[in-house]
Enzyme design. Sequence first.
Site, PDB file in Angstrom:
ATOM      1  N   GLN A   1     -37.124  22.275 -78.420  1.00 20.25           N
ATOM      2  CA  GLN A   1     -38.244  22.990 -77.814  1.00 20.25           C
ATOM      3  C   GLN A   1     -39.341  21.968 -77.635  1.00 20.25           C
ATOM      4  O   GLN A   1     -39.595  21.161 -78.524  1.00 20.25           O
ATOM      5  CB  GLN A   1     -38.748  24.105 -78.746  1.00 20.25           C
ATOM      6  CG  GLN A   1     -37.810  25.272 -78.903  1.00 20.25           C
ATOM      7  CD  GLN A   1     -37.840  26.204 -77.722  1.00 20.25           C
ATOM      8  OE1 GLN A   1     -38.385  25.873 -76.661  1.00 20.25           O
ATOM      9  NE2 GLN A   1     -37.241  27.359 -77.869  1.00 20.25           N
ATOM     10  N   SER A   2     -40.015  22.030 -76.495  1.00 16.34           N
ATOM     11  CA  SER A   2     -40.929  20.945 -76.180  1.00 16.34           C
ATOM     12  C   SER A   2     -42.077  20.800 -77.170  1.00 16.34           C
ATOM     13  O   SER A   2     -42.316  19.740 -77.718  1.00 16.34           O
ATOM     14  CB  SER A   2     -41.511  21.141 -74.787  1.00 16.34           C
ATOM     15  OG  SER A   2     -40.492  20.976 -73.856  1.00 16.34           O
ATOM     16  N   THR A   3     -42.821  21.872 -77.365  1.00 12.60           N
ATOM     17  CA  THR A   3     -44.045  21.728 -78.142  1.00 12.60           C
ATOM     18  C   THR A   3     -43.964  22.577 -79.391  1.00 12.60           C
ATOM     19  O   THR A   3     -43.212  23.549 -79.447  1.00 12.60           O
ATOM     20  CB  THR A   3     -45.256  22.205 -77.332  1.00 12.60           C
ATOM     21  OG1 THR A   3     -45.057  23.588 -77.043  1.00 12.60           O
ATOM     22  CG2 THR A   3     -45.373  21.460 -76.019  1.00 12.60           C
TER      23      THR A   3
END
Length: 676
Positions: free
Chosen positions: A23-25
């Site tokens: 998940q990116s952030t």
Amino acid sequence: MIDAQTKVQAAHRKRNAYLYIRQSTPRQVLEHQESTQRQYGLRQQALRLGWSEEQIVVIDTDLGQSGASAADRAGFQQLVTEVSLGRAGLVLGLEVSRLARNCSDWHRLLEICAFTGTLILDEDGLYDPAHFNDRLLLGLKGTMSEAELHLLRARLAGGALNKAKRGELQVYLPIGLAYDAVGRVVLDPDEQVRQSVQLVFATFQRTGPAFAVLREFRRQSWLFPRHQRSGPDHEQVVWKQLSYPLVTKILHNPRYAGAFVYGRTTARKSADGKRGAVRRLPVEQWPVLIKDAHPGYLSWEQYEANLARLRENTARPSTTDRRSAPREGPALLQGLIMCGICGQRMHPRYTARSQHLWPYYLCPRQDLDGGRLSCQHISGKAIDDAVGELLLTSVSPLALEGALTVQDEIRRRLEEADRLRQAQVERARYEASLSQRRYMKVDPSNRLVANTLETEWNTKLRLLAEAEQEYQRQRQSDHLVLNDAQNQQILALATNFRQVWQNPALPHRERKRMVRLLIEDVTVIKRDSITLHVRFRGGAIQSLTIPAPLDAWHRRRTSDSIVEEIDQLLDDHTCTEIAAILNSKGLQTGTGMPFTADVVDRLIHGRKLRSRQTRLRQMGYLTLPEAAVALGISTSEVCRRRSEGSLTGLLYGVNKYLYEPHLPRPCNNLTEGVAV
Ligand SMILES: [Zn+2]
């Protein structure tokens, strides 16, 4: 799943299946639990395809890492390693193309998968990168994924840019500017903040380099306001000491000139995909520049002039061809003097001579050519004096005007400083009274609160007392700066430029500033004499020729007139006698010493005078052997007769140094010839 069943071979099932989760952030990790669930759900598919529970390896170390580049992602690197070592039979990921958000990472992974016979599985299906069709599809997916990211970014940046183009983008404003209730940019409503910003610009105008602004603030103990961007005092204005980066930032910031700008800097990515260095763009390349968009502290022209001045001041004269700011040293023409032979700007250097610094100017070409004297270096004193004299004779009406401006400026500066300090006292007084009121309002039975408020009140009172003391102290020292005696001096400056110019108490820096107001540059050529071409501001050129200054050894040389006198005396006197004669006249050697026979002898040889011996020979004197031959007797007989006295008046002993008529000399002495 028929397709899938044919693609999965026993060889694949022998190897592990790798489930890559990302998940990116950190925010996505927290908020999008659902997609994390979906990613774990892929595990079920792997089980259905024939992998066992313990064969499925989950790589989730990249949770919370952005996928824009693979360089920072340990998990992705681990996945690539496992695949390339042939340990992976299957790679699973939600929308696999997002495994890597940039195409080069993605294609590298595909290639390795094809090479090691690894399958790829996402929610849409199962792919074998070794098959052309699957490979094509996966490649497209990767490209689309990157394109999507690109569009997303472009939309965000484009939105900001469009807003910026209309001047409507709200960004952090520098201190001294603020948004009003309807979002327009206005000058800060706090007068003290406004004054402080104005003071930075005014001080820069007056003192030159950015560093001088800082020094002035420190010297006057002025504080500078800043917006607190974080912490408990968020959005508050705090008063701190000014810093050098802040001064240059303020001077470079076009918003103070009332201009709206966007995109003053650019960041270039480095080769490993990380964010690279931020670079300031020149004005011409700013994507958005709207002049006179809102009120400011200075005009656009002034802003540009300030930038030019900053560039001029920070440049080292050796690397670029610019004037440097006046510094403390006595070399009057520092930064203004050009080499007339090679065209480079010459550097001032100093030598210490009995507690004084003597300037000389050096052409830098000397340094570059391995230290050889390839160009010129010139003693600075004579040049400085000549230029000073030129200024005195040619610019006196200007000087009058200059002096009056100086007086005005000093007064203005002091008043301005006084106002600012007064405002600081006012602020302290206001805060003290505020604390007092707060304390008065509190219910006395609420002791804890009352105590806290009382402490605060005391602190504020102490700060007020300090501010008042500081104010008085500075006021008195200002008074010292501008007392009557000095007023008289300044008035004298108005009427007598020469006296002020020659006043030894005038700092070199001020004298240089005066020179810079009048002179553009000075070109100098040293041959037998020194030629100066002085270019005044406005283009007038005046040329001067001055005698070349003497070298050190030259200055220590005994004067030519004394040497001439020695030359005349040598006809009739010995060195000892000559030394005595010169000393009786009060004459001295070049080094300031009395004469001795040795000194006279050295001068005879050094200045190539005819020696006493040569002169006697030319007058017909004979050497001892010659005398012996002339008289027809032996040399010892000559000596005997001479000591006996029978050759008195005829024979004189002369050695190299002395001429002493009464002593018998050794045999190699010169003997006065007998008239034969
Ligand atoms: Zn030169």
